[in-house]
Enzyme design. Sequence first.
Site, mmCIF file in Angstrom:
data_model
loop_
_atom_site.group_PDB
_atom_site.id
_atom_site.type_symbol
_atom_site.label_atom_id
_atom_site.label_comp_id
_atom_site.label_asym_id
_atom_site.label_seq_id
_atom_site.Cartn_x
_atom_site.Cartn_y
_atom_site.Cartn_z
ATOM 1 N N GLN A 71 0.826 -1.211 0.000
ATOM 2 C CA GLN A 71 0.000 0.000 0.000
ATOM 3 C C GLN A 71 0.869 1.275 0.000
ATOM 4 O O GLN A 71 2.052 1.239 0.342
ATOM 5 C CB GLN A 71 -0.879 0.019 1.243
ATOM 6 C CG GLN A 71 -1.940 -1.063 1.308
ATOM 7 C CD GLN A 71 -2.773 -0.938 2.562
ATOM 8 O OE1 GLN A 71 -2.797 -1.834 3.382
ATOM 9 N NE2 GLN A 71 -3.456 0.185 2.733
ATOM 10 N N HIS A 72 0.219 2.381 -0.324
ATOM 11 C CA HIS A 72 0.695 3.749 -0.056
ATOM 12 C C HIS A 72 1.808 4.295 -0.948
ATOM 13 O O HIS A 72 1.984 5.503 -1.031
ATOM 14 C CB HIS A 72 1.202 3.915 1.381
ATOM 15 C CG HIS A 72 0.284 3.463 2.457
ATOM 16 N ND1 HIS A 72 -0.942 4.031 2.670
ATOM 17 C CD2 HIS A 72 0.425 2.485 3.389
ATOM 18 C CE1 HIS A 72 -1.526 3.423 3.715
ATOM 19 N NE2 HIS A 72 -0.721 2.478 4.156
ATOM 20 N N ASP A 239 -2.245 -4.908 -0.480
ATOM 21 C CA ASP A 239 -1.905 -6.283 -0.075
ATOM 22 C C ASP A 239 -2.685 -6.751 1.153
ATOM 23 O O ASP A 239 -3.090 -7.915 1.229
ATOM 24 C CB ASP A 239 -0.395 -6.486 0.100
ATOM 25 C CG ASP A 239 0.272 -5.526 1.058
ATOM 26 O OD1 ASP A 239 -0.407 -4.680 1.664
ATOM 27 O OD2 ASP A 239 1.511 -5.632 1.220
HETATM 28 O O1 5SP Z 1 1.551 0.202 4.881
HETATM 29 C C1 5SP Z 1 1.035 -0.872 5.081
HETATM 30 C C2 5SP Z 1 -0.365 -0.972 5.553
HETATM 31 O O2 5SP Z 1 -0.976 0.272 5.763
HETATM 32 C C3 5SP Z 1 1.831 -2.116 4.826
HETATM 33 O O3 5SP Z 1 1.173 -3.254 5.326
HETATM 34 C C4 5SP Z 1 2.168 -2.241 3.353
HETATM 35 O O4 5SP Z 1 0.989 -2.557 2.632
HETATM 36 C C5 5SP Z 1 3.293 -3.216 3.101
HETATM 37 O O5 5SP Z 1 2.924 -4.541 3.353
HETATM 38 P P1 5SP Z 1 3.917 -5.803 3.393
HETATM 39 O O6 5SP Z 1 4.842 -5.697 2.247
HETATM 40 O O7 5SP Z 1 4.577 -5.796 4.704
HETATM 41 O O8 5SP Z 1 2.976 -6.980 3.251
#
Ligand code: 5SP
Length: 473
Positions: A71-72, A239
Amino acid sequence: MTLVAGVDSSTQSCKVVIREASTGRLVRQGRAAHPGGTEVHPAHWWAALLRAVEEAGGLDDVAAVSVAGQQHGMVCLDESGHVVRDALLWNDTRSAGAAADLVAELGGPTAWAEAVGSVPVASFTVTKLRWLAEHEPANARRTAAVCLPHDWLTWRLAGALALPFPSWADAPPPPLDLLVTDRGDASGTGYWSPATGAYRTDLLKSAFGAVPLLPRVLGPVADAVSGGGPMRIAPGTGDNMAAALGVGARPGDVVVSIGTSGTAFAVSDTPTADPSGAVAGFADATGRFLPLVCTLNAARVMDAAARLTGVDLDRLGELALQAPPGADGLTLVPYLEGERTPNLPAATGSVHGLTLATATPAHLARAAIEGMLCGLADALDALAVTPERVLLIGGGARSEAVRRIAPTVFGRPVLAPPPGEYVADGAAYQAAWLLDGEVHWSSRSPAVHEADPVPAIRARYAATRPHILDRTP
Ligand SMILES: O=C(CO)[C@@H](O)[C@H](O)COP(=O)(O)O
Ligand SMILES: Nc1ncnc2c1ncn2[C@@H]1O[C@H](COP(=O)(O)OP(=O)(O)O)[C@@H](O)[C@H]1O
């Protein structure tokens, strides 16, 4: 047999699963590593996706595909669709000052929670855009469109489908107006409201000084490219939203994911708005909502402890299980990457309670796992729900030590679904949903892990947590 593909383009790697659309049976899979660091050129994600697809035997026989992604992350594109600069990822904390400024400018955290369901910290895209406007104005001026990692990969796929697979690497960027996203990922930008389902371009304009083109937000079951080729593309999602789909999370469940990030999230029928900022009020990939608490320090705390003790991850787990619960008072506060919840972007990790007796690899291994789980126990508390089930997923949940120690820290049983790629599975599920309108995949029962709660672990962690040093000497 109709096949669907699900992609998980997460922080450390890209994973592809190919499943039978009618049953969910796993047919083939592949994976490829991403580069390290908190800023990455998106071309690396595309190259990793192509390698993972190749390892999974290609997509020629696949009827629909969906991409889930970290995300983000801020992906800026110029008018021709070329990437303006390396993407700043969710775990890049350089925009912490911008986040504080934006919160103050709108009148405080409550105003943000009411506007977009979340109080922005450095992870949120809107803060990265403010940072860009302030620190790289020329790049900000070149930015004609902004999207997220999964949006960008979906868009690249849309442009590549007309070509045979071997040529995908060279597919030119498609027109910018083909960019699409979904509710889940849009809700992590800080300029889209889960409650109203609309962009808040006023907030984007205030943060960035302009409103670049934004991806069209699709509903949960929609074609990402209208009138595309024989393979259909689903909207994809963030994700965590895909993991919720992949693990079959239902109201009453809390999912705890131990990947690069640590997350705790629940499926909700109503939007949330937490002015404390601990709980991000995201949307999910089904039309519902996904309140979520995220830490910056999870599986990599174990990677670091393994490096420190000179062992691999399996041995680290064995060592941890040799030390007693509470590690005789050795306590590790795991803020190795700074921290997001609590919002301490400049914090460092620390170890407390060292004595001659606790200065052993086993004690350190146990303290690392317990400290990481204490951060997640705080996340569970912040969610403020009484779960019927706590489900443990993510790379870190592959560790037997994590599964056995988690109930002692959380003070309740945890359920561990069979090891798998639940984010990629959720994406594959979305692809099957796009094809058939409904999906009936059976899943294997999770294993239940129970242990006597050891409240002293969290009590000692809470006492040590405030005693941290910032990374600036
Ligand atoms: O920033 C967040 C949720 O807000 C993280 O959960 C990212 O989405 C990255 O996820 P992973 O790579 O650790 O699964
Ligand atoms: N057997 C294991 N024991 C402990 N940790 C593991 C094990 N297998 C994988 N991991 C951890 O999983 C992490 C990757 O998890 P993953 O969920 O794939 O991350 P992401 O989705 O953020 O890229 C690595 O940091 C690694 O330490």
